[in-house]
Design an enzyme around this catalytic site. Sequence first.
Site, short mmCIF file in Angstrom:
data_model
loop_
_atom_site.label_atom_id
_atom_site.label_comp_id
_atom_site.label_asym_id
_atom_site.label_seq_id
_atom_site.Cartn_x
_atom_site.Cartn_y
_atom_site.Cartn_z
N ALA A 63 4.20 5.16 3.30
CA ALA A 63 4.67 6.11 4.30
C ALA A 63 4.39 7.52 3.78
CB ALA A 63 6.17 5.92 4.51
N GLY A 102 4.56 1.20 2.44
CA GLY A 102 4.14 0.98 3.82
C GLY A 102 2.70 0.52 3.91
N GLU A 105 2.80 -3.05 3.38
CA GLU A 105 3.47 -3.63 4.56
C GLU A 105 2.51 -3.75 5.74
OE1 GLU A 105 6.76 -0.78 4.08
OE2 GLU A 105 8.11 -2.51 4.25
N GLU A 125 8.94 1.50 -3.41
CA GLU A 125 9.97 2.30 -2.75
C GLU A 125 11.20 2.51 -3.62
OE1 GLU A 125 8.16 0.03 -1.27
OE2 GLU A 125 7.65 0.64 0.79
N1 3HC Z 1 3.21 10.52 0.94
C1 3HC Z 1 2.83 11.81 0.89
N2 3HC Z 1 2.11 12.33 -0.13
C2 3HC Z 1 1.77 11.50 -1.13
C3 3HC Z 1 2.15 10.14 -1.15
C4 3HC Z 1 2.89 9.64 -0.05
N3 3HC Z 1 3.28 8.37 0.03
N4 3HC Z 1 1.68 9.58 -2.29
C5 3HC Z 1 1.03 10.54 -2.95
N5 3HC Z 1 1.09 11.71 -2.27
C6 3HC Z 1 0.46 12.99 -2.64
C7 3HC Z 1 1.00 13.53 -3.95
O1 3HC Z 1 2.19 14.27 -3.76
C8 3HC Z 1 -0.16 14.38 -4.43
O2 3HC Z 1 -0.11 15.59 -3.72
P1 3HC Z 1 -0.59 16.97 -4.40
O3 3HC Z 1 -2.01 16.74 -4.84
O4 3HC Z 1 -0.39 17.96 -3.34
O5 3HC Z 1 0.35 17.16 -5.57
C9 3HC Z 1 -1.40 13.61 -3.95
O6 3HC Z 1 -0.91 12.74 -2.91
C10 3HC Z 1 -2.07 12.78 -5.01
O7 3HC Z 1 -1.09 11.97 -5.66
P2 3HC Z 1 -1.09 11.75 -7.24
O8 3HC Z 1 -1.31 13.04 -7.95
O9 3HC Z 1 0.12 10.96 -7.55
O10 3HC Z 1 -2.43 10.86 -7.41
P3 3HC Z 1 -2.67 9.60 -8.33
O11 3HC Z 1 -4.06 9.18 -8.07
O12 3HC Z 1 -2.23 9.88 -9.73
O13 3HC Z 1 -1.69 8.46 -7.79
C11 3HC Z 1 -0.62 7.03 -6.17
C12 3HC Z 1 -1.84 7.93 -6.51
C13 3HC Z 1 -0.60 5.80 -7.10
C14 3HC Z 1 -0.79 6.58 -4.75
C15 3HC Z 1 0.68 7.83 -6.36
O14 3HC Z 1 0.57 9.05 -5.68
C16 3HC Z 1 1.92 7.14 -5.85
O15 3HC Z 1 2.50 6.32 -6.56
N6 3HC Z 1 2.35 7.51 -4.63
C17 3HC Z 1 3.61 7.05 -4.06
C18 3HC Z 1 3.47 5.65 -3.53
C19 3HC Z 1 4.77 5.23 -2.90
O16 3HC Z 1 5.84 5.38 -3.44
N7 3HC Z 1 4.66 4.67 -1.69
C20 3HC Z 1 5.81 4.23 -0.98
C21 3HC Z 1 6.24 5.34 -0.07
S1 3HC Z 1 7.76 4.97 0.76
C22 3HC Z 1 7.33 3.91 1.98
O17 3HC Z 1 6.22 3.50 2.09
C23 3HC Z 1 8.44 3.52 2.93
C24 3HC Z 1 8.00 2.36 3.80
O18 3HC Z 1 8.45 1.17 3.22
C25 3HC Z 1 8.59 2.47 5.17
#
Ligand code: 3HC
Length: 684
Positions: A63, A102, A105, A125
């Site tokens: 998400a 997501g 998912e 998450e």
């Molecule tokens: N939403 C919005 N922005 C995101 C994002 C997300 N889910 N994931 C990463 N970003 C952004 C980061 O803030 C960063 O922004 P910036 O360059 O402006 O600082 C940019 O994307 C690049 O991210 P990283 O520097 O972390 O890049 P990496 O290559 O090191 O890592 C990654 C990539 C493994 C995808 C890591 O960013 C990560 O773990 N992201 C979060 C993943 C996550 O937690 N997903 C679950 C979200 S909650 C959800 O999905 C709810 C659902 O169940 C309904």
Amino acid sequence: MSDAVDFTKRGAIGVITVNSPPVNALSAAVRDGLDAALKAGQADPDVKAMVLMGGGRTFIAGADITEFGKPPRGKPLHDVLHDIENSSKLIIAAIHGTALGGGLEVTLCCHYRYAVPAALVGLPEVKLGLLPGAGGTQRLPRLVGVPKALDLVTSGDFVPAPQALELGIIDEMGGELLEGAVAYAEKLVADGAPLRKIRDMPCQAENGVFEAYRKANARKFRGFLAPWKNIDCIEAAATLDFDAGMARERELFNDCMISPESAAQRHVFFAEREVAKIPDVPKGTPMKEVKKVAMIGAGTMGGGIAMNFANAGIPVLMVEMADEALARGMAIIKRNYQNTVNKGRLSQEKMDQRMALFSTTTDYADIGDADLVIEAVFEKMELKKEIFAKLDAYAKPGAVLASNTSTLSIDEIASATKRSESVIGMHFFSPANVMRLLEVVAMGIGRKVGKISVLVGNCFGFVGNRMLHGYTGEGTFLLESGALPQQVDGAIYNFGLAMGPFAMGDMAGLDVGWLVRKAKAADRPTNEEYGGTIPDRICELGRFGQKTAGGYYDYKEGDRTPIPNPEVQAIIEQVSKDKNITRTDFDDDEIIKRALYPLINIGAQILDEGMAMRPSDIDIIYINGYGFPAHKGGPMHWADAIGLDKVLADMKRFHAELGERWRPAPLLEKLVADGKSFAELQAG
Ligand code: 3HC
Ligand code: NAI
């Protein structure tokens, strides 16, 4: 079609590609784009099946976290997922990079999943204080079984594609992303493969698994909300029908979303990324390549630091005074790796590769080809200056010369060279091969060796330890005022730190601080400011902590469980008497304020002096270097959550009762006067 998602055709296979850099998060534009692409695929009679993939470096990372807490826009994710699952044509997910949250998912609503071998999948998450809110908790256990699903949702761990294939999360693995997925889709069509829906699969659990799981992890999950809610969701998957389980997931997702724990953990997520940004160093600034490292000193820290470089595949030359010291240091490194191999977390082959990256010498002339030299010898200024003069003589031009000093001035150390611009502080945390934090007094290589690097200024104790002194010092003042070590440590543990200040002191060794206090350098706090009276008396008895089987506590042979000691209690009560302090009782709440508010106050001073760049950098230091709980978001976020006005009011009360060490930092006073938080200060 929208910019974020496009639709093309490969013969009879429609290809839906998400193009929303950097990580293809499921923003409103992506959800609307998916909706349009699905409709296009459904409407085209030539299209027999569809492949859904990510453009650029990754599949969908989840998400869009930046949309959380904002008014909803675009097509809801649940509706998009419903349309994918109920499509009359086969939809096959094609995964590369990461399919997270997501993102995974989405794939679980597709009828089949294909991945390249390097892909990673996971439901992280929980690390944001949340749970998978788009059916992940209901569909994953149907694929992998309840026990594995419990581990995956409560840890948030990423699963590599080969393992995901074994678990049944993906159905097919192959080298080429697009070509491979299209060929797989064509084969499924040719075979007349059914529209397989995970929702129709059964989900069962053995009696008692959930209770047993909660019990086994109670300690690990303490203070967090999300792991518990994730377990509840998996339980719902096993006990309710699919739609009721989905409703339960949605309800618990909302509980998490509005919780202070999740707010804190999302703050930490962005703070970790913010920390890498330095205004004077724009994105894309060329970085010095580090092809070889020389490590001066093969002691506790030197060995641990060197391992980080070997782990990243960088050769390390170990430099010591004598062959015996080299042999001892290398033996410890080898033993550390061996332990990891024995636990099954590293292959023997990898260990051999890493050991082969080490070389040793007692001759400083050998450091000539190192791009980075890191010094970790005894904490003595004269010695460090002598060594840096030698580094200046033997290191090649342009090499970075770093000191791991924890308290000495980098500027003074640099003055021993004729190239002070090349001298930096790189403050690793013990155990250096494990702890994720690196304080950098000038920035660079940290990320490559897997550390979260934080830029800090050159001040006594840098950032982390300077704040730590306020906390450990106040801990001993609490003892003087009436508390006992086990009570203070208990309150801090329940707050969420791994251990309290006294258990920590016993582990690190009380003699270290004793020596520092005895040195009484002019630019350092006085013994009284340290709260040194009680620990001095304990050290005078030869009680230095775990290494002498006793410090603040006693320890049984081979056991780290602290046992209260009556002699120590007597010392504490005697010190109160000597200082004419009437001992009073404390509740845990007051202990937390007294022990931890100094972190906030000193943190504010450090910000004022510009020694740390942002409040969130301080939070990152405390979470990764000192075990401050992520569910509180770090000391500065925690202060915001309590309300700075309330924090200030308590500090003023302590200032009146306890004296000057509690004078509120001017920045804190100013923020309260302006009605602002640390977060608002940071936002500018
Ligand atoms: N939403 C919005 N922005 C995101 C994002 C997300 N889910 N994931 C990463 N970003 C952004 C980061 O803030 C960063 O922004 P910036 O360059 O402006 O600082 C940019 O994307 C690049 O991210 P990283 O520097 O972390 O890049 P990496 O290559 O090191 O890592 C990654 C990539 C493994 C995808 C890591 O960013 C990560 O773990 N992201 C979060 C993943 C996550 O937690 N997903 C679950 C979200 S909650 C959800 O999905 C709810 C659902 O169940 C309904
Ligand atoms: P240590 O005593 O375990 O190791 C020091 C090593 O340096 C010894 O092996 C010694 O033989 C070697 N040495 C001494 N003089 C030398 C010389 N002239 N040339 C080459 N080698 C020499 O000490 P430790 O704990 O590893 O600390 C090292 C540094 O790291 C200190 O500056 C300390 O303040 C800092 N530090 C320590 C932390 C800790 O928790 N122990 C945490 C962060 C920093």
